[in-house]
Design a protein around this motif. Structure first.
Motif, PDB file in Angstrom:
ATOM      1  N   GLU A 197      -4.270   1.761   2.908  1.00 60.29           N
ATOM      2  CA  GLU A 197      -5.510   1.067   3.211  1.00 60.29           C
ATOM      3  C   GLU A 197      -5.340  -0.454   3.094  1.00 60.29           C
ATOM      4  OE1 GLU A 197      -8.292   4.759   1.554  1.00 60.29           O
ATOM      5  OE2 GLU A 197      -8.392   2.802   0.596  1.00 60.29           O
ATOM      6  N   GLN A 198      -4.548  -0.898   2.129  1.00 64.31           N
ATOM      7  CA  GLN A 198      -4.283  -2.331   2.015  1.00 64.31           C
ATOM      8  C   GLN A 198      -3.549  -2.853   3.247  1.00 64.31           C
ATOM      9  OE1 GLN A 198      -2.386  -3.424  -1.667  1.00 64.31           O
ATOM     10  NE2 GLN A 198      -3.748  -2.154  -2.899  1.00 64.31           N
ATOM     11  N   LEU A 199      -2.573  -2.080   3.721  1.00 67.66           N
ATOM     12  CA  LEU A 199      -1.855  -2.492   4.931  1.00 67.66           C
ATOM     13  C   LEU A 199      -2.796  -2.530   6.136  1.00 67.66           C
ATOM     14  CD1 LEU A 199       1.465  -0.531   4.392  1.00 67.66           C
ATOM     15  CD2 LEU A 199       1.198  -3.015   4.429  1.00 67.66           C
ATOM     16  N   LEU A 200      -3.707  -1.570   6.215  1.00 67.29           N
ATOM     17  CA  LEU A 200      -4.684  -1.574   7.304  1.00 67.29           C
ATOM     18  C   LEU A 200      -5.553  -2.828   7.251  1.00 67.29           C
ATOM     19  CD1 LEU A 200      -6.445  -0.391   9.568  1.00 67.29           C
ATOM     20  CD2 LEU A 200      -7.647   0.952   7.819  1.00 67.29           C
ATOM     21  N   LEU A 201      -6.067  -3.161   6.070  1.00 69.87           N
ATOM     22  CA  LEU A 201      -6.943  -4.318   5.945  1.00 69.87           C
ATOM     23  C   LEU A 201      -6.205  -5.619   6.254  1.00 69.87           C
ATOM     24  CD1 LEU A 201      -8.781  -3.209   2.686  1.00 69.87           C
ATOM     25  CD2 LEU A 201      -9.783  -3.326   4.972  1.00 69.87           C
ATOM     26  N   ALA A 202      -4.969  -5.740   5.764  1.00 72.10           N
ATOM     27  CA  ALA A 202      -4.197  -6.957   6.020  1.00 72.10           C
ATOM     28  C   ALA A 202      -3.864  -7.094   7.500  1.00 72.10           C
ATOM     29  CB  ALA A 202      -2.916  -6.943   5.181  1.00 72.10           C
ATOM     30  N   THR A 203      -3.492  -5.970   8.141  1.00 73.52           N
ATOM     31  CA  THR A 203      -3.135  -6.014   9.559  1.00 73.52           C
ATOM     32  C   THR A 203      -4.360  -6.294  10.414  1.00 73.52           C
ATOM     33  OG1 THR A 203      -1.390  -4.403   9.091  1.00 73.52           O
ATOM     34  CG2 THR A 203      -1.952  -4.758  11.396  1.00 73.52           C
ATOM     35  N   ALA A 204      -5.492  -5.735  10.049  1.00 77.24           N
ATOM     36  CA  ALA A 204      -6.728  -5.996  10.793  1.00 77.24           C
ATOM     37  C   ALA A 204      -7.157  -7.448  10.628  1.00 77.24           C
ATOM     38  CB  ALA A 204      -7.825  -5.053  10.320  1.00 77.24           C
ATOM     39  N   ASP A 267      -6.707 -11.841  -5.986  1.00 80.10           N
ATOM     40  CA  ASP A 267      -6.207 -10.503  -5.663  1.00 80.10           C
ATOM     41  C   ASP A 267      -6.597 -10.107  -4.250  1.00 80.10           C
ATOM     42  OD1 ASP A 267      -5.155 -10.329  -8.212  1.00 80.10           O
ATOM     43  OD2 ASP A 267      -6.936  -9.301  -9.031  1.00 80.10           O
ATOM     44  N   VAL A 268      -7.829 -10.444  -3.864  1.00 84.21           N
ATOM     45  CA  VAL A 268      -8.281 -10.112  -2.511  1.00 84.21           C
ATOM     46  C   VAL A 268      -7.471 -10.880  -1.476  1.00 84.21           C
ATOM     47  CG1 VAL A 268     -10.231 -10.212  -0.911  1.00 84.21           C
ATOM     48  CG2 VAL A 268     -10.608  -9.515  -3.286  1.00 84.21           C
ATOM     49  N   LEU A 269      -7.207 -12.146  -1.717  1.00 86.52           N
ATOM     50  CA  LEU A 269      -6.420 -12.938  -0.763  1.00 86.52           C
ATOM     51  C   LEU A 269      -5.014 -12.386  -0.626  1.00 86.52           C
ATOM     52  CD1 LEU A 269      -7.532 -16.571  -1.716  1.00 86.52           C
ATOM     53  CD2 LEU A 269      -8.133 -15.282   0.351  1.00 86.52           C
ATOM     54  N   ARG A 270      -4.406 -11.969  -1.740  1.00 89.65           N
ATOM     55  CA  ARG A 270      -3.061 -11.385  -1.663  1.00 89.65           C
ATOM     56  C   ARG A 270      -3.077 -10.050  -0.931  1.00 89.65           C
ATOM     57  NH1 ARG A 270      -2.707 -13.970  -6.705  1.00 89.65           N
ATOM     58  NH2 ARG A 270      -3.633 -12.186  -7.784  1.00 89.65           N
ATOM     59  N   LEU A 271      -4.137  -9.314  -1.150  1.00 89.28           N
ATOM     60  CA  LEU A 271      -4.259  -8.010  -0.475  1.00 89.28           C
ATOM     61  C   LEU A 271      -4.295  -8.179   1.045  1.00 89.28           C
ATOM     62  CD1 LEU A 271      -6.744  -5.197  -1.536  1.00 89.28           C
ATOM     63  CD2 LEU A 271      -6.629  -5.919   0.832  1.00 89.28           C
ATOM     64  N   LEU A 272      -4.942  -9.238   1.517  1.00 88.65           N
ATOM     65  CA  LEU A 272      -5.138  -9.429   2.957  1.00 88.65           C
ATOM     66  C   LEU A 272      -4.023 -10.239   3.618  1.00 88.65           C
ATOM     67  CD1 LEU A 272      -8.949 -10.325   2.875  1.00 88.65           C
ATOM     68  CD2 LEU A 272      -7.930  -8.113   3.463  1.00 88.65           C
ATOM     69  N   ALA A 273      -2.992 -10.610   2.850  1.00 89.04           N
ATOM     70  CA  ALA A 273      -2.004 -11.561   3.369  1.00 89.04           C
ATOM     71  C   ALA A 273      -0.680 -10.932   3.786  1.00 89.04           C
ATOM     72  CB  ALA A 273      -1.736 -12.640   2.321  1.00 89.04           C
ATOM     73  N   GLU A 274      -0.573  -9.608   3.760  1.00 91.11           N
ATOM     74  CA  GLU A 274       0.719  -8.987   4.074  1.00 91.11           C
ATOM     75  C   GLU A 274       0.541  -7.924   5.154  1.00 91.11           C
ATOM     76  OE1 GLU A 274       2.479  -7.528   0.535  1.00 91.11           O
ATOM     77  OE2 GLU A 274       2.540  -9.480  -0.473  1.00 91.11           O
ATOM     78  N   PRO A 275       0.360  -8.337   6.412  1.00 93.47           N
ATOM     79  CA  PRO A 275       0.194  -7.363   7.502  1.00 93.47           C
ATOM     80  C   PRO A 275       1.517  -6.691   7.843  1.00 93.47           C
ATOM     81  CG  PRO A 275       0.256  -9.576   8.392  1.00 93.47           C
ATOM     82  CD  PRO A 275       0.255  -9.733   6.901  1.00 93.47           C
ATOM     83  N   ALA A 276       1.418  -5.508   8.410  1.00 92.11           N
ATOM     84  CA  ALA A 276       2.599  -4.766   8.867  1.00 92.11           C
ATOM     85  C   ALA A 276       2.135  -3.674   9.809  1.00 92.11           C
ATOM     86  CB  ALA A 276       3.365  -4.163   7.691  1.00 92.11           C
ATOM     87  N   GLY A 277       2.934  -3.384  10.851  1.00 93.56           N
ATOM     88  CA  GLY A 277       2.589  -2.303  11.768  1.00 93.56           C
ATOM     89  C   GLY A 277       1.394  -2.640  12.624  1.00 93.56           C
TER      90      GLY A 277
END
Length: 381
Positions: A197-204, A267-277
Motif C-alpha cells: 500500500e505504501q508503494l501504491l501511494l508513493a507511485t500514485a 513519516d508521511v513525506l517519507r512514505l510518499l517519496a519512494e515510487p516503484a512500478g
C-alpha cells in the motif's frame, strides 16, 4: 441409546448430551417404524439428512424396503427384522433393542411430517456451515495458482446452497438473524499489505495522472486507516485537478485530520517519496487482498449464524445473502480491475418462495393403534 457414564467410572470424561435434533431424529424414525405409512408424509429427506450413521442407515433401510401390510405389522415383527438386517449393512452396531427404543420414545407417530421438517432444517444448517467453512479454508490455501478465481467459485457453491435452502423453507416474519457478530479481526499478511500500500501511494503521488485508471479501488480496500485516508487525499486532489506531490498530499491530510501522534509529517513525506512500478499493479494487489479478506469475513459471519441454534433456516438464508452481497460488490470491481469478466453463476429467482411441495399420502386403512404396534415391537428378536 446413548449412555452417559459416571465421571468416576474408569476415569472417563462425561459424554456430552446429544443435540435436540438427535431426539427429533429418534422420534421420526420411531414413527416410521411404528407406522411405515407415514413415510408418504415425509419429503425433502435422504439418509444424508441425519446426524448419525445409525440413524442414516435406518432411514435408508426404511425408505428402500417395501412397506408391510398394516394389519400384519401390528401382529408380528417381520418387517422390523428386515429393517434391522438392511440397516446393519451400513451400521453394524444397530440392535433390535435400539429399534424398540425408537418406537417407545416417539410421542405421536402422526407428527412424522413435523419431525421430518425439523430434521431437514438442521441438515440445512450443517450444509450451510460446511460450505462456509470450505470457503474460509480456500481463502487461506497458499498453494492455489489462481486464488481469486478459486475463492469466487467456492463463494458461488456456497450461494447455491443458500438458494437451495431458500427454496425449501418459505420466508417468515422476522427473517433477520439476531446473532451478535464480533468485528473481523483477521488481516492476512498485514506487514506485506502495508508495504504494498505504501508503494501504491508513493507511485500514485509521483504519477497522479494514473489515479483515474484505478477508480475501482476504494479506501476500504486498504488495511491501515492512514493509508485509506491518504488515498482519499490523492483522489480528491486529482479530482479537483490540483497539484499533486508529497507536500500537497501532506497538507490535504492535515485538512482531513489524518495527522496525529501516530502519523508524524516527516513519516508521511517519507512514505510518499519512494515510487516503484505502476499504480495499476499495486492497485490490483491491494484490491485482490481486499477481495480475499472480504470472502474470509463473509464465510466467518455465516459460520457464526449457523452456530446460533435459534436462527431459523430462512434467517440463515437472509444473513448469508447479505454477507455474500458484500463479496459480490467487490467482485464487480475486480472484474473492472483485470479488464475481463469472471464466470458468474445464475442468480436465484427473487420471488418469494412458496410452501414446500409434499406428496399426498396414499389411501390406506386407518392407522393401527400404537399400543398394538408397540407390543409387537417388544417381540423383536
Amino acid at each position: 441409546m446413548s449412555h452417559s457414564p459416571d465421571p468416576d467410572e474408569d476415569g472417563l470424561d462425561t459424554v456430552p448430551a446429544p443435540h435436540p435434533v438427535f431426539h427429533v431424529e429418534q422420534a421420526l424414525l420411531g414413527a416410521l417404524l411404528l407406522d411405515p405409512r407415514h413415510l408418504g408424509d415425509v419429503t425433502g429427506l435422504s439418509a444424508d439428512s441425519f446426524s448419525t450413521a445409525a440413524h442414516a442407515a435406518l432411514y435408508a433401510a426404511i425408505s428402500s424396503l417395501p412397506p408391510p401390510d398394516p394389519d400384519e405389522h401390528t401382529k408380528n415383527t417381520t418387517w422390523l427384522n428386515q429393517v434391522l438386517v438392511a440397516g446393519r449393512e451400513q451400521a453394524r452396531g444397530l440392535t433390535a433393542s435400539y429399534l424398540h427404543t425408537l418406537i417407545q420414545v416417539c410421542p405421536w407417530p402422526r407428527h412424522a411430517a413435523a419431525y421430518a421438517r425439523m430434521v431437514e432444517a438442521e441438515h440445512a444448517r450443517r450444509r450451510l456451515r460446511a460450505a462456509a467453512e470450505h470457503l474460509v479454508q480456500t481463502v487461506h490455501d497458499a498453494s492455489l495458482p489462481h486464488p481469486v478465481e478459486t475463492v469466487l467459485a467456492e463463494a458461488d457453491a456456497l450461494a447455491a446452497v443458500v438458494d437451495d435452502i431458500a427454496g425449501r423453507f418459505p420466508p417468515r416474519a422476522g427473517a433477520l438473524p439476531h446473532t451478535t457478530l464480533a468485528p473481523p479481526t483477521i488481516v492476512p499478511d498485514h506487514v506485506e499489505a502495508g508495504e504494498e500500500e505504501q508503494l501504491l501511494l508513493a507511485t500514485a503521488t509521483a504519477y497522479p495522472a494514473d489515479v483515474a485508471s484505478v477508480r475501482w479501488l476504494l479506501p476500504e480496500d486498504f488495511t491501515q486507516p492512514l493509508h485509506a485516508g491518504l488515498w482519499q487525499c490523492l483522489t480528491a486532489l486529482t479530482r479537483r485537478q490540483e497539484p499533486v506531490d508529497p507536500v500537497t498530499v501532506l497538507w490535504e491530510a492535515q485538512q482531513r485530520g489524518l495527522l496525529g501522534n501516530a502519523s508524524e509529517p516527516g513519516d508521511v513525506l517519507r512514505l510518499l517519496a519512494e515510487p516503484a512500478g505502476s499504480v495499476e499493479h499495486w492497485g490490483q494487489l491491494t484490491l485482490k487482498r481486499s477481495l480475499l479478506a472480504t470472502a474470509d469475513h463473509a464465510g466467518r459471519r455465516i459460520e457464526a449464524y449457523t452456530d446460533d441454534p435459534s436462527n431459523t433456516p430462512f434467517q440463515l438464508v437472509t444473513g448469508a445473502r447479505r454477507s455474500l452481497a458484500q463479496l459480490g460488490a467487490i467482485r464487480t470491481r475486480w472484474q473492472h480491475a483485470i479488464g475481463r469478466p469472471l464466470p458468474q453463476r445464475r442468480q436465484a429467482p427473487t420471488t418469494r418462495a412458496g410452501p414446500p411441495i409434499r406428496r399426498a399420502p396414499t389411501a390406506s386403512p386407518p392407522p393401527a393403534r400404537p399400543t398394538a404396534a408397540r407390543a409387537a415391537a417388544g417381540r423383536t428378536p
